[in-house]
Motif scaffolding. Sequence first.
Motif, PDB file in Angstrom:
ATOM      1  N   LEU A   1      -5.326   7.151   3.671  1.00  0.00           N
ATOM      2  CA  LEU A   1      -5.445   5.727   3.985  1.00  0.00           C
ATOM      3  C   LEU A   1      -6.337   5.519   5.208  1.00  0.00           C
ATOM      4  CD1 LEU A   1      -4.583   2.837   3.318  1.00  0.00           C
ATOM      5  CD2 LEU A   1      -2.567   3.179   4.758  1.00  0.00           C
TER       6      LEU A   1
ATOM      7  N   MET B   1       0.122   4.742  -2.171  1.00  0.00           N
ATOM      8  CA  MET B   1      -0.189   6.040  -1.577  1.00  0.00           C
ATOM      9  C   MET B   1       0.864   7.084  -1.940  1.00  0.00           C
ATOM     10  SD  MET B   1      -3.019   5.145  -0.383  1.00  0.00           S
ATOM     11  CE  MET B   1      -3.482   6.786   0.150  1.00  0.00           C
TER      12      MET B   1
ATOM     13  N   MET C   1      -1.256   4.429   8.105  1.00  0.00           N
ATOM     14  CA  MET C   1      -2.355   5.390   8.246  1.00  0.00           C
ATOM     15  C   MET C   1      -1.877   6.697   8.866  1.00  0.00           C
ATOM     16  SD  MET C   1      -5.872   3.352   9.115  1.00  0.00           S
ATOM     17  CE  MET C   1      -5.257   2.057  10.193  1.00  0.00           C
TER      18      MET C   1
ATOM     19  N   THR D   1      -8.851  -0.046   3.594  1.00  0.00           N
ATOM     20  CA  THR D   1      -8.563  -1.478   3.607  1.00  0.00           C
ATOM     21  C   THR D   1      -9.767  -2.261   4.122  1.00  0.00           C
ATOM     22  OG1 THR D   1      -7.626  -1.489   5.847  1.00  0.00           O
ATOM     23  CG2 THR D   1      -6.117  -1.047   4.017  1.00  0.00           C
TER      24      THR D   1
ATOM     25  N   TRP E   1       0.004   8.367   5.724  1.00  0.00           N
ATOM     26  CA  TRP E   1      -0.729   8.782   4.529  1.00  0.00           C
ATOM     27  C   TRP E   1      -2.131   9.271   4.882  1.00  0.00           C
ATOM     28  CZ3 TRP E   1       2.564   9.522   0.951  1.00  0.00           C
ATOM     29  CH2 TRP E   1       3.648   8.663   0.767  1.00  0.00           C
TER      30      TRP E   1
ATOM     31  N   LEU F   1      -8.029   5.415   0.054  1.00  0.00           N
ATOM     32  CA  LEU F   1      -7.990   3.958   0.035  1.00  0.00           C
ATOM     33  C   LEU F   1      -8.412   3.449   1.410  1.00  0.00           C
ATOM     34  CD1 LEU F   1      -5.235   1.742  -1.566  1.00  0.00           C
ATOM     35  CD2 LEU F   1      -6.230   1.141   0.640  1.00  0.00           C
TER      36      LEU F   1
ATOM     37  N   TYR G   1      -9.148   2.403   7.342  1.00  0.00           N
ATOM     38  CA  TYR G   1      -9.304   0.979   7.710  1.00  0.00           C
ATOM     39  C   TYR G   1     -10.773   0.712   8.003  1.00  0.00           C
ATOM     40  CZ  TYR G   1      -8.492  -3.319  10.527  1.00  0.00           C
ATOM     41  OH  TYR G   1      -8.500  -4.597  11.037  1.00  0.00           O
TER      42      TYR G   1
ATOM     43  N   ILE H   1       0.828  -1.207   0.000  1.00  0.00           N
ATOM     44  CA  ILE H   1       0.000   0.000   0.000  1.00  0.00           C
ATOM     45  C   ILE H   1       0.861   1.255   0.000  1.00  0.00           C
ATOM     46  CG2 ILE H   1      -1.704   1.307   1.347  1.00  0.00           C
ATOM     47  CD1 ILE H   1      -2.758  -1.405   2.365  1.00  0.00           C
TER      48      ILE H   1
END
Length: 287
Positions: free
Chosen positions: A214, A183, A208, A193, A211, A191, A216, A179
């Motif tokens: 990013l 990124m 995380m 996950t 970026w 994005l 979750y 990832i």
Amino acid sequence: MTFPADAPVIDTMIAFPQEGSAQYDFIRRQTKDTASKEEMEFPAEYMFKEVPKDLPTDDPISVTLREMDRHHIERGLIGVDDEVSRLALTKYPDRFVASGNIDPNTGMDGVRKMVREHEEFGTRAVGVFPAGAFPQVPINDKKMYPFYAKCVELDIPIFVCAGVPGPRLRMDPQRVELIDEVMYDFPELVLVTRHGCEPWTDLAVKLMLKWPGLHYSTSAFSPKYYPKAIIDFANTRGADKVLYGGYFPMGLSLERIFEAMPHVPFREHVWRKFLYGNAARLLKLDK
């Protein structure tokens, strides 16, 4: 830390009951073990208890809506590839949110399909299962890049399965470290996950922090098994980064999820962001 039982919820991974197991043929075509090919109706069934298999399929939309209502789920993110989902989006636009599904092996034809679905159904996201593509396509593969670029252009997030896959497929395409390159190359990309990032949740947290785009989601996990690293992150610097995702009816019942949910030790300020606010922001549902 009290769970707000009356709080509205957005479920970022929900679907409708289907008869039979043909929906998983795309996984079986690359599995090699007998159990996956012949014995398990759901190829990751060995990981789950009490998979809700026996749900009625004569009116699948009503089944899902009834379960959503029982658990204060206001909106559900669903696919657009099948007739039932398209009907649900047409009949209940206030309850269901459209998400496309991409196959990185389809190249520009797949990108054009992604644009058509965005124009026709108003898709607010897309999803991809790198280990489930045939052949498999790693998260940072060049085949993925046109789709990432189009997500940036359309200003929609992409939900990406990351970590060891449940079905007995090779895990390499979903290594969390992949990832980082994505990124770096797409700093505007959002994005999210899916499916846990295990056993690399500590790395997922680190990325995380690094970026901004990013995030979750907790899809395919009972709250009883949410990784400690993710809970700790949400309670500290990651309250805006972690969002709820279920797995109904593929592997978990909503009853099982929400019976366990009050025992998750989220801090007071995290709950409403986790259950609703973060998804509403990323999917632009409040606009």
